[in-house]
Structures are given as C-alpha cells and as structure tokens.
Design an enzyme around this catalytic site. Structure first.
Site, PDB file in Angstrom:
ATOM      1  N   CYS A  68       0.859  -1.183   0.000  1.00  0.00           N
ATOM      2  CA  CYS A  68       0.000   0.000   0.000  1.00  0.00           C
ATOM      3  C   CYS A  68       0.894   1.230   0.000  1.00  0.00           C
ATOM      4  O   CYS A  68       1.442   1.610   1.027  1.00  0.00           O
ATOM      5  CB  CYS A  68      -0.906   0.007   1.228  1.00  0.00           C
ATOM      6  N   LEU A  69       1.058   1.792  -1.176  1.00  0.00           N
ATOM      7  CA  LEU A  69       1.926   2.959  -1.293  1.00  0.00           C
ATOM      8  C   LEU A  69       1.292   3.860  -2.352  1.00  0.00           C
ATOM      9  O   LEU A  69       1.006   3.425  -3.468  1.00  0.00           O
ATOM     10  CB  LEU A  69       3.319   2.490  -1.742  1.00  0.00           C
TER      11      LEU A  69
END
Lengths: 151, 373
Positions: free
Chosen positions: A88-89
């Site tokens: 999750c970036l």
C-alpha cells in the site's frame, strides 16, 4: 508480443546496474526485460534490519504512463504490506507520475520499511497490532525478519 | 599513518611554491605541548576543564600582527568569586597567531590562484565558443569529451576515489578514444589547455583540502589536550575576519569549469524529457515551467493525466496546447542537436505507424521476422 523495449526502460536498467543505490538491487530477468528481480536490505534501525527482502517488479506495456507492478516475495510483518506481498503505497496507485522511475519506487519502498504507516493499512490485523502495541508488533516483525528474510 | 607524515607525503606531489603556505602542523603541535605546561603554571587544569567543571568562554582579538586569546572563567559563587576571571596565555596566543597568519596567507594565495585561473578560463571559454560552435564539425566531439568529463565527476570526492584518480580515468578515456586526434588543429590547443587547467585545479583542490584537514586535526588536538574547547570560538572568529577561503573547494572548482567551459557546449541530457528520458523534441513548456516532449504530452492528454508529472501542478498538462511549444529552446535544439532530433523523429514516426497499423488491422505488430510458409 511486445514491440521494441522503449529507450526509457533501457536507460533506467543501465543506470540501475551502473549506479545502484545502497541496500537496493534490481536486475532484469533474462527472458523478459520488463520483469525485475529486486532485493531490498532491511534499513538500519528498523525491525527489518539484517533481513534481505525479495520483490518482483513488472513494467506493463503502459509504463511509464502507468505505475510498475511491485510485490514482496519474501514474507514480511508490516502494516502496509499484506500476506500476498501487495504494497500500500500512494505512488504505486493514484499518486503515480510518469516522471517517477523504478529507482524512486524502490527508494520509497525502502522508506516504507523504515517508517511503517499503520494509519493507512493494507494488512488490518498487523496495523491494529502496530497501533495497540507497537513494541509487541516490532518484536513480531523482527521475528519474521529472522524467520523469512535471512539469507 | 600519522597525519604529520601524511601531510608531508601529500605536499611532495604538489607545487613547491605552495609549501611555505602550508599549515605548520609540527610547530603547532609543539606549541600545544608548551601550552599545557603554561596552563599548569597559571593553575588551569586540562582535566577539570575536560570534565566540564569550569565554565568559561573564549575571546579572540585581532591586533594587527597578532591574535590574542583570552580565557574568561565564569564567576564561581560557591567560592565567593563574583566576577569573571580573565587569563591570557602567551603560548595560546602564539598558537592562534601562527595559525591565523597561515590562514591569511592561504587566503591570499587562494585569491590569486582563483584570479589567474578565472582569467585563463575566460580566454579558453571564448576560444571554445568558436571552436565548438554548431557551425564547426568539432561540436559533437567536444560534446563527447565533456560528456565523459561529467561521467568522470572529477570534483566529486567520495571516500574511495579522489580527484587525481578520476582525472587519470578521464585522461585514459581520452587516449583510448583518440578524441584529441579527432579534433581539428584549432581545437587541439584548446583541448590541451583544458587538460592543463583540470590538472592544476585538481592540485589546488588537493592543497585546499589538505590544509582544511590539517586545521581540523590540529584544533581537535588543541581541544583534546587543553580542554579549553577553543576551536568553536576560533571558527567563529575566522568567519568574522572574512578570509577568502573556500569552504568547499570541490564545488568551487567544478562550478568554475561548468560556468566557463562545459556549459559552452549544451548536452542533450540537459534537454531531456522526464517521461521518455529521450531528447525533448518538440519541446513543450508547461505553465509550471517543466519541459516535456510533444509525443509524451499527447500521450498524457490521451490518458487524461492532467497534472504535471514532475511537480504535480494541477491541470498543467490539460491546459497545454500548441502555444506551449518553447520556441527559444526549439531553436537552440535545432542548432545543437540536429542528429538527436532526426533520430527521435524517425522513432516517433515508426511509433505512429505501428499505432495506426494496429488500430486498422487489430493485430499487434511483432518483431519476429517474416516466415515463408
């Protein structure tokens, strides 16, 4: 079938090999130059220190208009990385910009290892653990590093 | 190796006329030893000072030929002393006078060297402007030379490589690729001069860094042996005295070269599109001032990626149109990068042809060779 490899990908690959960043290596696969085998060393001072994490990185046909697809292959106890290694970036999603590069993506992932962000979780159980008992979560992360990321 | 020996060894490889300007490391070391004795005589204990039991400040004054240092000991209420006690030690002033004298000398030497180099570079710059102009055949060779100069990063010092090694690498590349022979007669003189200046600059940088290191080392020794902690006060004192000593010799040197030599010949990398990383042809300047090539801008607009890829400036891409072609840069590029532009234009037309073919036929174009069935 893929047409010629765009010049940008060739340039990026050359630079990744000739000027590697500390703690990061990325080498293209022999049979597919859009597929990279990546290794990131756990940053000093983080619970991942001492570990070496394998990732895969794939440049789609749309790259650089679309972000590269990146996934951890080594298991890791981190609030922003799930069981399947998905990350999750923001820059891998809505904050992607074609001026970003493989190098900048990998540096951001290295940064994510130094600074886990439990407020924007992908692995909810890990994030909960991180928020409720940070010391305990760090201990688990260290144990996982020892178990899965030691070469 | 002890630093005193390292200092002498390095000096041997530098011009002998500079030797007398060097920081007198050995002599200063002796003065520190004498100073410790003098401190004992006036009742100052380095041990107590080191442990921080005595609070003090230091005042430096420049009195013409000499620098006078005064140690001001803070009042000690428990002993009933209510005013600062002032101490001046002969050897301490001698130490800082000697050091300051050397620094002033170095500052003058640096000023002279810089002036001489700047003058030479100005002349070189004018000659290069003619020799490497787009009207001359040598332009592409010069560009290759400076490209390799950048790659050598002569003045980018890291722990394992120094300027001299990097310059050797650069010279090796020049010989291997026979760049000097490829240049016209006129350009060859300029080339020789460029190499000469680089060699001189490398020495200058080495000398400056050597003295910086000597000063750091001797002040550290002073602090350690006397416990007076004068180095920080002395650094502030020199800053006030406005000596023209470069704090960062490497950056100064590389800027001198960049400003007057390498910048004369534009490099295509300076005009590359951050998206395709190729030359930005045709150059589009967005409202946020970032430069892209027209094909990449069109692709971004097709995919409705409206913000600037570099600074994320909102709707920068959306607002761009034909008026955003940077005519000035376009002219400059036509003049300096004719080959690169041509190559890019061919690639672009291939790309468009493939796109049209695929759109028309519904088949992907493959690189496989035709096969007779």
């Amino acid at each position: 079938m893929a047409a010629n490899l765009p010049r940008r990908i060739i340039k990026e690959t050359q630079r990744l090999v000739s000027e590697p960043d500390p703690g990061i290596s990325a080498t293209p696969s022999d049979d597919n130059l859009r597929y990279f085998n990546v290794m990131i060393a756990g940053p000093t001072g983080s619970p991942f220190e001492g570990g070496v994490f394998k990732l895969e990185l794939f440049l789609t046909e749309e790259y650089p208009m679309a972000p590269p697809k990146v996934r951890f292959l080594t298991r890791i106890y981190h609030p922003n990385i799930d069981r399947l290694g998905r990350i999750c970036l923001d820059i891998l999603k809505e904050k992607w910009s074609p001026a970003l590069q493989i190098r900048t993506v990998l540096l951001s992932i290295q940064g994510l290892l130094s600074a886990p962000n439990p407020d924007d979780p992908l692995a909810n159980d890990v994030a909960d653990h991180w928020k409720k008992d940070e010391a305990g979560a760090i201990t688990t992360a260290k144990a996982w590093t020892n178990k899965f990321a030691m070469v | 190796m002890k630093f005193g020996k390292e200092l002498n060894a390095t000096l041997c490889s530098l011009p002998s006329e500079w030797h007398s300007y060097t920081i007198q490391y050995k002599q200063l070391k002796k003065l520190i030893t004498q100073l410790v004795l003098e401190m004992r005589d006036v009742g100052l204990s380095p041990e107590e000072l080191r442990e921080g039991k005595i609070s003090k400040r230091i005042v430096f004054e420049n009195q013409g030929q000499n620098v006078i240092s005064t140690v001001c000991i803070a009042p000690n209420e428990s002993e009933g002393v209510d005013s600062e006690k002032l101490l001046q030690m002969r050897t301490d002033s001698a130490f800082f006078s000697a050091l300051f004298d050397t620094l002033s000398g170095l500052s003058n030497l640096e000023k002279d060297n810089r002036k001489a180099l700047t003058d030479t570079l100005e002349v070189l710059s004018d000659r290069l402007l003619k020799a490497a102009s787009p009207r001359e055949k040598d332009m592409y060779i010069w560009r290759n030379i400076f490209g390799l100069y950048h790659e050598a990063s002569v003045f980018n010092i890291t722990s394992d490589k120094n300027s001299r090694d990097r310059l050797d690498w650069f010279n090796g590349q020049m010989r291997e690729r026979k760049f000097r022979d490829k240049l016209h007669h006129n350009s060859r003189d300029i080339f020789d001069e460029f190499i000469l200046i680089l060699t001189q600059l490398v020495s200058v940088v080495q000398f400056q860094r050597l003295n910086q290191k000597a000063m750091r080392k001797i002040l550290k020794k002073h602090d350690k042996r006397t416990g007076l902690g004068e180095s920080t006060y002395f650094s502030k004192f020199i800053a006030r005295e406005e000596l023209s000593l470069s704090a960062d010799p490497c950056t100064t040197a590389s800027q001198m070269i960049a400003l007057r030599v390498t910048r004369v010949v534009p490099q295509p990398e300076d005009y590359s599109c951050p998206v395709c990383m190729d030359i930005a042809w045709k150059p589009i300047r967005l409202s946020c001032s970032h430069l892209f090539c027209l094909p990449c801008l069109i692709k971004a607009q097709d995919q409705e990626k409206w913000d600037c890829p570099v600074c994320r400036c909102a709707d920068s891409v959306k607002k761009a149109n034909g008026g955003n072609i940077d005519r000035g840069v376009q002219k400059l590029m036509q003049l300096y990068f004719p080959k690169e532009i041509q190559k890019k234009a061919i690639e672009r037309s291939k790309e468009l042809a493939i796109r049209d073919y695929e759109a028309l036929t519904g088949y992907a174009v493959s690189n496989d060779k035709c096969v007779l069935m």
